[in-house]
Design a protein around this motif. Structure first.
Motif, PDB file in Angstrom:
ATOM      1  N   ALA A 292       5.202   5.232  12.317  1.00  0.00           N
ATOM      2  CA  ALA A 292       5.849   5.217  13.636  1.00  0.00           C
ATOM      3  C   ALA A 292       6.148   3.816  14.141  1.00  0.00           C
ATOM      4  N   THR A 293       5.856   2.784  13.350  1.00  0.00           N
ATOM      5  CA  THR A 293       6.127   1.417  13.791  1.00  0.00           C
ATOM      6  C   THR A 293       7.621   1.153  13.793  1.00  0.00           C
ATOM      7  N   ALA A 294       8.032   0.197  14.608  1.00  0.00           N
ATOM      8  CA  ALA A 294       9.468  -0.106  14.748  1.00  0.00           C
ATOM      9  C   ALA A 294       9.856  -1.359  13.972  1.00  0.00           C
ATOM     10  N   GLY A 295       9.090  -1.724  12.965  1.00  0.00           N
ATOM     11  CA  GLY A 295       9.377  -2.933  12.216  1.00  0.00           C
ATOM     12  C   GLY A 295      10.591  -2.808  11.321  1.00  0.00           C
ATOM     13  N   THR A 296      11.089  -3.958  10.839  1.00  0.00           N
ATOM     14  CA  THR A 296      12.238  -3.953   9.933  1.00  0.00           C
ATOM     15  C   THR A 296      11.895  -4.544   8.576  1.00  0.00           C
ATOM     16  N   ASN A 297      10.645  -4.971   8.393  1.00  0.00           N
ATOM     17  CA  ASN A 297      10.283  -5.555   7.102  1.00  0.00           C
ATOM     18  C   ASN A 297       9.494  -4.556   6.265  1.00  0.00           C
ATOM     19  N   ALA A 298       8.906  -5.041   5.163  1.00  0.00           N
ATOM     20  CA  ALA A 298       8.270  -4.160   4.196  1.00  0.00           C
ATOM     21  C   ALA A 298       7.112  -3.360   4.777  1.00  0.00           C
ATOM     22  N   SER A 299       6.434  -3.890   5.782  1.00  0.00           N
ATOM     23  CA  SER A 299       5.273  -3.202   6.327  1.00  0.00           C
ATOM     24  C   SER A 299       5.628  -1.855   6.941  1.00  0.00           C
ATOM     25  N   ALA A 300       6.907  -1.669   7.351  1.00  0.00           N
ATOM     26  CA  ALA A 300       7.335  -0.418   7.976  1.00  0.00           C
ATOM     27  C   ALA A 300       7.944   0.556   6.983  1.00  0.00           C
ATOM     28  N   SER A 301       8.081   0.171   5.726  1.00  0.00           N
ATOM     29  CA  SER A 301       8.730   1.017   4.736  1.00  0.00           C
ATOM     30  C   SER A 301       7.762   2.060   4.188  1.00  0.00           C
ATOM     31  N   PRO A 302       8.157   3.344   4.166  1.00  0.00           N
ATOM     32  CA  PRO A 302       7.279   4.361   3.574  1.00  0.00           C
ATOM     33  C   PRO A 302       7.047   4.126   2.083  1.00  0.00           C
ATOM     34  N   PHE A 303       7.954   3.394   1.421  1.00  0.00           N
ATOM     35  CA  PHE A 303       7.741   3.063   0.022  1.00  0.00           C
ATOM     36  C   PHE A 303       6.474   2.223  -0.130  1.00  0.00           C
ATOM     37  N   VAL A 304       6.312   1.245   0.768  1.00  0.00           N
ATOM     38  CA  VAL A 304       5.145   0.361   0.730  1.00  0.00           C
ATOM     39  C   VAL A 304       3.893   1.100   1.187  1.00  0.00           C
ATOM     40  N   ILE A 305       4.025   1.926   2.227  1.00  0.00           N
ATOM     41  CA  ILE A 305       2.876   2.694   2.724  1.00  0.00           C
ATOM     42  C   ILE A 305       2.345   3.618   1.636  1.00  0.00           C
ATOM     43  N   ALA A 306       3.251   4.261   0.900  1.00  0.00           N
ATOM     44  CA  ALA A 306       2.836   5.148  -0.192  1.00  0.00           C
ATOM     45  C   ALA A 306       2.093   4.368  -1.270  1.00  0.00           C
ATOM     46  N   ALA A 307       2.583   3.172  -1.587  1.00  0.00           N
ATOM     47  CA  ALA A 307       1.921   2.341  -2.605  1.00  0.00           C
ATOM     48  C   ALA A 307       0.557   1.873  -2.128  1.00  0.00           C
ATOM     49  N   ASP A 308       0.454   1.537  -0.841  1.00  0.00           N
ATOM     50  CA  ASP A 308      -0.823   1.076  -0.293  1.00  0.00           C
ATOM     51  C   ASP A 308      -1.866   2.191  -0.325  1.00  0.00           C
ATOM     52  N   ILE A 309      -1.444   3.408   0.032  1.00  0.00           N
ATOM     53  CA  ILE A 309      -2.362   4.549  -0.008  1.00  0.00           C
ATOM     54  C   ILE A 309      -2.839   4.807  -1.435  1.00  0.00           C
ATOM     55  N   ALA A 310      -1.923   4.590  -2.401  1.00  0.00           N
ATOM     56  CA  ALA A 310      -2.269   4.828  -3.807  1.00  0.00           C
ATOM     57  C   ALA A 310      -3.075   3.691  -4.416  1.00  0.00           C
ATOM     58  N   GLY A 311      -3.225   2.578  -3.676  1.00  0.00           N
ATOM     59  CA  GLY A 311      -3.999   1.458  -4.182  1.00  0.00           C
ATOM     60  C   GLY A 311      -3.202   0.453  -4.981  1.00  0.00           C
ATOM     61  N   VAL A 312      -1.871   0.504  -4.889  1.00  0.00           N
ATOM     62  CA  VAL A 312      -1.001  -0.448  -5.597  1.00  0.00           C
ATOM     63  C   VAL A 312      -0.641  -1.562  -4.624  1.00  0.00           C
ATOM     64  N   LYS A 313      -1.075  -2.796  -4.890  1.00  0.00           N
ATOM     65  CA  LYS A 313      -0.936  -3.891  -3.929  1.00  0.00           C
ATOM     66  C   LYS A 313       0.255  -4.805  -4.184  1.00  0.00           C
ATOM     67  N   VAL A 314       0.933  -4.697  -5.323  1.00  0.00           N
ATOM     68  CA  VAL A 314       1.974  -5.646  -5.675  1.00  0.00           C
ATOM     69  C   VAL A 314       3.322  -5.287  -5.063  1.00  0.00           C
ATOM     70  N   LEU A 315       3.461  -4.067  -4.542  1.00  0.00           N
ATOM     71  CA  LEU A 315       4.774  -3.571  -4.159  1.00  0.00           C
ATOM     72  C   LEU A 315       5.372  -4.173  -2.885  1.00  0.00           C
TER      73      LEU A 315
END
Length: 529
Positions: A292-315
Motif C-alpha cells: 500500500a506504499t506510494a513509492g516509485t522505487n524498487a521498495s514499492a514493487s511487488p516483484f521485490v516484495i515477493a523476492a524479499d518474502i522468499a528470502g532472495v536479497k539480490v533482486l
C-alpha cells in the motif's frame, strides 16, 4: 495493391510517400520489429511493476485478477477498432484525426488537446520518477539533477529520425519483456517450494483470502467496490497500448505491420498482465503493508516484495535498474506520441500550422520542442507549493486515457457507418475487426461508466476538493468540446460525406517487400513478433 510495384525498395516507398502523400513530411521508417516491441513496451510500465501492488492490496488476488482481465477485454475492443481504422487510413495524428473525420471536428479537437496535454504532463512525471528511482541508490543527491539530465537526453533523442525512437524503444521493451518472463519463472519456482517458506500453492488465496473488502461495511458490497476500484487502476496500467495507432503514420508497410501488432495484443494482455497479476497474488498476501506504499522505487514493487518474502536479497537493485529503464522508455514515448498528436491537430486545423514543420529526416521538430518543454514542469517538485500544483496537473492525465479509448470506439462506430453509406464492404479492409459493431459498443459503454464513476470516493463522504481532482480532466474535455463547437459551429459529419480517401490512396501505392532479417538474432525477434 499493384503487382508491378512489388519490387520497389523501402527507400523508394519512402520517397513516394514524401512526394505524393500528406504534406507533413513524416517518414515511414519504423519497421515491423519496432512496431511489435512498441506495442509490447507501450503496455508494460510502472503500472505493472508498481501499481499492481496497490491493486492486490485493494482487491485481493482474485479481485485484482478479475479487474485486470476485464479491463483487458476493454483494451482489446479499443485496439481492434483502432487497428481497422489505422490500417485503412494510416495517417499522422492517428485517432484524433479519425474522430474529426468520422464523428465531429469538435470531438477531434477536444480529444486531441486533452490527450496531448496528458502525455506532455506525464513526461514531467516520468522525469520526476527517474530521479526518485536513482535516489534509492543515492538518497543525498538532489532530484533536480536527474530531471535536468534525463530531460536533455530524452528530448535530444526525439530530435533524431523516428528510426532512432524505434531502436531505443525496441531495446527498452526487450528489457521489460525479459524481466517479466524472468519473474514468472521465478514465481513458479518459489510457489513450488524453492523459497524459504516452502511450498505455497494457493495458500495466500485461502489465508488471508482471495478477495479483500474495501470501504463498504457489507462484505459482498465491499468486495465489489474493491474490484471496481481496481478496474480504474488497471485501466491506468494498460494506457499506452494505443501507441501503435499513433506510430501507424510512420510505419513501413502499415497494411501488413499494423494488423500484425494489433492481432497479438490479446496474447500480450493475457501473458504479460493477467499472468503477472496471478503470480503476484500467489506469492504475496494482500495484507502485506508494503503493497500500500506510494513509492516509485524498487521498495514499492511487488516483484521485490515477493523476492524479499522468499528470502532472495539480490533482486531489489536489479528491479530498480529495470524501473529506471521503464520510466525512461515511458518518457521517450511521451515526447514521441505527444509531438505526433500535435502534428495531427495541426493537420486538422485544430492547432497552429507551424507545428507541421519537419527536418529533412522527417522529425516534426517544432512539435517535439513544444511537447518536451512541458517536461520542465518536473522542477515544480523542488518547492512544496509547486508540488501541490504538479499533483493537480497529474490528475488531469489520469482519465485522459479512458476518454481517448471512448473516442476511439465512437470513431470506429462512425467509421463503420461511413463505410456502409459509401458502399465499401468491410470485407475489403486490410484488417477486419471482430464482433462488430457490438465489440466497439461494449468498449464505449464500459469506458464511459468508468470515467463517470472513477471518482466515487469523493462522494462517500462528499469532498469538493477530491471531486474536482477526480473529474478535472472530464471538465476540461467538456469545456474544449463546447468551446470549439460554439466558436466554429461545425456540424456533425454525415456518414456519406466522411473522408475515407485522404491518406489512404497514398499508402495503397506503397508496396514493397519487408527488409528480411539476416542475423540469427534478427530472425529470432522476427519469429517472436
Amino acid at each position: 495493391m499493384f503487382d508491378h510495384k512489388k519490387e520497389a525498395t523501402a527507400s523508394d516507398a519512402v520517397a513516394v510517400h514524401n512526394a505524393t502523400g500528406n504534406h507533413v513530411q513524416l517518414q515511414r521508417r519504423l519497421q515491423s520489429r519496432h512496431l511489435q516491441m512498441i506495442a509490447i513496451g507501450g503496455t508494460i510500465g510502472t503500472g505493472l511493476f508498481i501499481g499492481s501492488g496497490s491493486a492486490l492490496a485493494t482487491a485481493g488476488p482474485a479481485g485484482a485478477l478479475i479487474a485486470f482481465a476485464f479491463i483487458g477485454t476493454l483494451v482489446y475492443s479499443v485496439m481492434v477498432a483502432l487497428g481497422e481504422m489505422a490500417t485503412f487510413i494510416p495517417v499522422s495524428g492517428a485517432f484524433t484525426a479519425y474522430a474529426a473525420r468520422f464523428v465531429d471536428p469538435s470531438l477531434g479537437f477536444a480529444m486531441g488537446w486533452i490527450y496531448w496535454f496528458s502525455w506532455a504532463i506525464t513526461y514531467a512525471l516520468e522525469l520526476t520518477a527517474s530521479g526518485l528511482i536513482i535516489q534509492w541508490w543515492a538518497p543525498n543527491l538532489n532530484i533536480g539533477i536527474f530531471i535536468g539530465v534525463f530531460w536533455i537526453i530524452i528530448t535530444a533523442l526525439n530530435f533524431l529520425p523516428v528510426s532512432f525512437y524505434g531502436e531505443v524503444e525496441f531495446y527498452f521493451a526487450m528489457i521489460k519483456v525479459l524481466t517479466v518472463i524472468g519473474f514468472m519463472i521465478f514465481a513458479i519456482c518459489i510457489d513450488a517450494g524453492a523459497g524459504q517458506q516452502g511450498y505455497l500453492g494457493f495458500h495466500n488465496w485461502k489465508t488471508p483470502g482471495a478477495f479483500a473488502p474495501y470501504l463498504a461495511s457489507n462484505p459482498a458490497t465491499g468486495k465489489f467496490v474493491a474490484i471496481w476500484s481496481v478496474m480504474v487502476t488497471a485501466g491506468f496500467s494498460y494506457q499506452g497500448t494505443e501507441l501503435v495507432g499513433i506510430a501507424a503514420g510512420e510505419t513501413s508497410n502499415p497494411r501488413k505491420n499494423v494488423p500484425s501488432a494489433i492481432k497479438k495484443t490479446f496474447y500480450r494482455i493475457v501473458f504479460f498482465f493477467v499472468l503477472t497479476i496471478f503470480f503476484i497474488g500467489l506469492l504475496i498476501p494482500y495484507t502485506d503493508d508494503r503493497l500500500a506504499t506510494a513509492g516509485t522505487n524498487a521498495s514499492a514493487s511487488p516483484f521485490v516484495i515477493a523476492a524479499d518474502i522468499a528470502g532472495v536479497k539480490v533482486l531489489p537493485s536489479i528491479i530498480n535498474a529495470v524501473l529506471l529503464c521503464v520510466v525512461l522508455s515511458a518518457a521517450n514515448s511521451n515526447v514521441y506520441s505527444g509531438s505526433r498528436i500535435l502534428v495531427g491537430l495541426a493537420e486538422s486545423h485544430c492547432a497552429p500550422r507551424f507545428l507541421l514543420k519537419t527536418t529533412s529526416g522527417g522529425v516534426p521538430y517544432v512539435a517535439v520542442a513544444v511537447t518536451a518543454a512541458f517536461g520542465l514542469l518536473g522542477f515544480m517538485n523542488e518547492s512544496n507549493s509547486g508540488g501541490t500544483v504538479f499533483n493537480w496537473l497529474i490528475n488531469i492525465t489520469s482519465v485522459a486515457g479512458f476518454i481517448a479509448w471512448t473516442c476511439i470506439g465512437i470513431s470506429h462506430i462512425a467509421f463503420m457507418r461511413a463505410l456502409k453509406a459509401q458502399n465499401i464492404s468491410r470485407d475489403s479492409l486490410p484488417y477486419k475487426a471482430m464482433w462488430q459493431p457490438f465489440f466497439s459498443w461494449y468498449g464505449v459503454i464500459f469506458n464511459i461508466l468508468i470515467i463517470l464513476t472513477q471518482g466515487f470516493k469523493a462522494f462517500v463522504p462528499w469532498n469538493t476538493t477530491n471531486f474536482f481532482v477526480a473529474y478535472v480532466s472530464v471538465i476540461i474535455f467538456v469545456v474544449l468540446y463546447v468551446g470549439h463547437k460554439a466558436v466554429f459551429r461545425q456540424p456533425f459529419v454525415k456518414p456519406v460525406e466522411a473522408d475515407l480517401d485522404s491518406g489512404r490512396k497514398e499508402v495503397d501505392e506503397l508496396w514493397y517487400e519487408e527488409v528480411k532479417p539476416t542475423t540469427l538474432w534478427g530472425k529470432f525477434w522476427a519469429w517472436l513478433g
